[in-house]
Design an enzyme around this catalytic site. Sequence first.
Site, PDB file in Angstrom:
ATOM      1  N   LYS A  53       0.792  -1.210   0.728  1.00 12.68           N
ATOM      2  CA  LYS A  53      -0.386   0.154   0.303  1.00 12.68           C
ATOM      3  C   LYS A  53       1.028   0.888   0.034  1.00 12.68           C
ATOM      4  O   LYS A  53       0.455   1.918  -0.936  1.00 12.68           O
ATOM      5  CB  LYS A  53      -0.479  -0.089   1.456  1.00 12.68           C
ATOM      6  CG  LYS A  53      -2.366  -1.166   0.998  1.00 12.68           C
ATOM      7  CD  LYS A  53      -2.946  -1.522   2.341  1.00 12.68           C
ATOM      8  CE  LYS A  53      -3.671  -2.823   1.930  1.00 12.68           C
ATOM      9  NZ  LYS A  53      -4.548  -2.866   3.775  1.00 12.68           N
ATOM     10  N   GLN A  97      -4.428  -1.225   9.620  1.00 12.29           N
ATOM     11  CA  GLN A  97      -4.687  -2.693   8.465  1.00 12.29           C
ATOM     12  C   GLN A  97      -5.149  -3.921   9.868  1.00 12.29           C
ATOM     13  O   GLN A  97      -5.251  -4.244  11.040  1.00 12.29           O
ATOM     14  CB  GLN A  97      -2.458  -2.891   8.619  1.00 12.29           C
ATOM     15  CG  GLN A  97      -2.268  -4.621   7.771  1.00 12.29           C
ATOM     16  CD  GLN A  97      -3.789  -4.746   6.412  1.00 12.29           C
ATOM     17  OE1 GLN A  97      -3.716  -3.293   5.961  1.00 12.29           O
ATOM     18  NE2 GLN A  97      -4.233  -5.707   5.944  1.00 12.29           N
ATOM     19  N   ASP A 120     -11.104   3.067   3.617  1.00 11.74           N
ATOM     20  CA  ASP A 120     -11.032   1.459   3.464  1.00 11.74           C
ATOM     21  C   ASP A 120     -12.884   1.503   3.373  1.00 11.74           C
ATOM     22  O   ASP A 120     -13.088  -0.222   2.963  1.00 11.74           O
ATOM     23  CB  ASP A 120     -10.920   0.653   4.980  1.00 11.74           C
ATOM     24  CG  ASP A 120      -9.625   0.346   4.412  1.00 11.74           C
ATOM     25  OD1 ASP A 120      -9.220  -0.464   3.157  1.00 11.74           O
ATOM     26  OD2 ASP A 120      -8.979  -0.518   5.687  1.00 11.74           O
TER      27      ASP A 120
HETATM   28  N1  GUN Z   1      -6.770  -6.803   6.462  1.00  9.41           N
HETATM   29  C1  GUN Z   1      -7.730  -7.337   4.726  1.00  9.41           C
HETATM   30  N2  GUN Z   1      -7.554  -7.133   3.765  1.00  9.41           N
HETATM   31  C2  GUN Z   1      -7.800  -5.519   4.556  1.00  9.41           C
HETATM   32  C3  GUN Z   1      -8.029  -5.271   4.261  1.00  9.41           C
HETATM   33  O1  GUN Z   1      -9.038  -4.827   3.026  1.00  9.41           O
HETATM   34  N3  GUN Z   1      -8.080  -2.710   4.778  1.00  9.41           N
HETATM   35  C4  GUN Z   1      -7.802  -3.466   6.091  1.00  9.41           C
HETATM   36  N4  GUN Z   1      -7.780  -2.293   6.864  1.00  9.41           N
HETATM   37  N5  GUN Z   1      -7.387  -4.764   6.657  1.00  9.41           N
HETATM   38  C5  GUN Z   1      -7.552  -5.612   5.579  1.00  9.41           C
END
Ligand code: GUN
Length: 283
Positions: A53, A97, A120
């Site tokens: 990311k 996350q 998100d």
């Molecule tokens: N953990 C697995 N996929 C995601 C996601 O798309 N966003 C976040 N914040 N955590 C994750």
Amino acid sequence: MTAQLIDGNALSRQLRADVSARVTALKAKGITPGLAVILVGDNPASQVYVRNKVKACEDTGMHSLLERWPASLSEAELLARVAALNSDASIHGILVQLPLPAHINAQKVIEAIAPSKDVDGFHMASAGALMTGMPGFWPCTPYGCMKMLESIGYDLKGKHAVVIGRSNIVGKPMALMLLQQNATVTICHSATQDLKALTLQADVIVAAVGKRNVVTADMVKPGAVVLDVGMNRNEEGKLCGDVDFDGVKAVASWITPVPGGVGPMTITMLMVNTLESAESQLS
Ligand code: GUN
């Protein structure tokens, strides 16, 4: 029939080029889109996701702020960090996350993020906006799936879409997005009786369970479109999805591979959401 691939890497490159151009235009107006990513603990998969990311931000010219905290961080300390980022004008998107350590209530943390920075799309306000068709951030993975269908010119109107999985992150928002495009939607899950009878009726199948071989060739109607959201490892440690790719590609018309399918699209849509959060400052 051999299915055509929906190439998530190629589509991501196209979409990220557009994001980069819009970032450049925004910078010329004095705004640099900024994404804050918070990682608590040292979950190995999360570390990879977070790194990707941050790299995507760098590649598209956005500002990124990576905060790494030990697993011992308290819920109150994490909430304080989120509050600080909510009022930080250089940050347009906040991503915590998941998963979080067990002593932290993840939903409470998500609800602490300002909806205007919830890139998100996990906040209740974002979920409610999606459900009611109001403007708001869409969760990145199902949003990426919709972009993949759009990229092949697929018209969902009147089509039967079967979503396997009912998570808040993928299955439920996916169903709402497909519904918004006038598909007839069935959501299947672990208590569904006779999954195969339902998938055999599907024009579109979205597999989002997190288990290998949930969808096999005998479960797919010839010509169906199959999107694979799964991220699993086989016995040899090789990345694979929820779909038996080799079997299903002989039956489907279009299929997404793993890796190189939905995965890169998730991060691309995170970039789109962060950019649009920053762009909304202009209006
Ligand atoms: N953990 C697995 N996929 C995601 C996601 O798309 N966003 C976040 N914040 N955590 C994750």
